[in-house]
Scaffold this motif. Sequence first.
Motif, PDB file in Angstrom:
ATOM      1  N   ASP A  82       0.827  -1.211   0.000  1.00 44.39           N
ATOM      2  CA  ASP A  82       0.000   0.000   0.000  1.00 44.39           C
ATOM      3  C   ASP A  82       0.858   1.257   0.000  1.00 44.39           C
ATOM      4  O   ASP A  82       0.575   2.213  -0.727  1.00 44.39           O
ATOM      5  CB  ASP A  82      -0.939   0.027   1.214  1.00 44.39           C
ATOM      6  CG  ASP A  82      -2.081  -0.964   1.102  1.00 44.39           C
ATOM      7  OD1 ASP A  82      -2.354  -1.431  -0.032  1.00 44.39           O
ATOM      8  OD2 ASP A  82      -2.689  -1.269   2.143  1.00 44.39           O
TER       9      ASP A  82
ATOM     10  N   ASP B 299       0.770   3.976  -2.915  1.00 41.50           N
ATOM     11  CA  ASP B 299       0.351   5.336  -2.593  1.00 41.50           C
ATOM     12  C   ASP B 299       1.412   6.354  -2.979  1.00 41.50           C
ATOM     13  O   ASP B 299       1.101   7.405  -3.541  1.00 41.50           O
ATOM     14  CB  ASP B 299       0.013   5.467  -1.102  1.00 41.50           C
ATOM     15  CG  ASP B 299      -1.242   4.706  -0.711  1.00 41.50           C
ATOM     16  OD1 ASP B 299      -2.013   4.323  -1.621  1.00 41.50           O
ATOM     17  OD2 ASP B 299      -1.442   4.478   0.492  1.00 41.50           O
ATOM     18  N   ASN B 300       2.675   6.061  -2.678  1.00 39.76           N
ATOM     19  CA  ASN B 300       3.748   6.984  -3.026  1.00 39.76           C
ATOM     20  C   ASN B 300       3.898   7.120  -4.532  1.00 39.76           C
ATOM     21  O   ASN B 300       4.097   8.218  -5.043  1.00 39.76           O
ATOM     22  CB  ASN B 300       5.076   6.556  -2.394  1.00 39.76           C
ATOM     23  CG  ASN B 300       5.154   6.973  -0.953  1.00 39.76           C
ATOM     24  OD1 ASN B 300       5.184   8.149  -0.650  1.00 39.76           O
ATOM     25  ND2 ASN B 300       5.163   6.004  -0.058  1.00 39.76           N
TER      26      ASN B 300
ATOM     27  N   ASN C   9       1.255   9.249  -6.008  1.00 44.13           N
ATOM     28  CA  ASN C   9       1.514  10.671  -5.743  1.00 44.13           C
ATOM     29  C   ASN C   9       2.714  11.194  -6.523  1.00 44.13           C
ATOM     30  O   ASN C   9       3.179  12.305  -6.287  1.00 44.13           O
ATOM     31  CB  ASN C   9       1.726  10.903  -4.248  1.00 44.13           C
ATOM     32  CG  ASN C   9       0.455  10.709  -3.459  1.00 44.13           C
ATOM     33  OD1 ASN C   9      -0.638  10.934  -3.956  1.00 44.13           O
ATOM     34  ND2 ASN C   9       0.586  10.261  -2.224  1.00 44.13           N
TER      35      ASN C   9
END
Length: 91
Positions: free
Chosen positions: A30, A34-35, A38
Amino acid sequence: MTKADIVNEIARSTGLERTAVLTVVEKLMDVIKDNMANGENVYLRGFGTFAIKERAEKLARNITKNTSVVIPAHKVPTFKPAPSFKEAVAK
């Protein structure tokens, strides 16, 4: 090897509970996702780099309809293994 196999191997070799290992493995995935979503790269020293590459817009052909199609510019996730990772696989 599947995620379940990885979790079982880590649990067996460390003596930790399988549920705890599964939670950690899923959270690791996760955090990486997520990184990258972004726009940030993820560097794991000794393992490799999860990076985002830009693909330019290009013209492609639909051969069944004999038409041209424009593929818009987009981002793709990539993985570049560390040198030690490459050496281990090459042996």
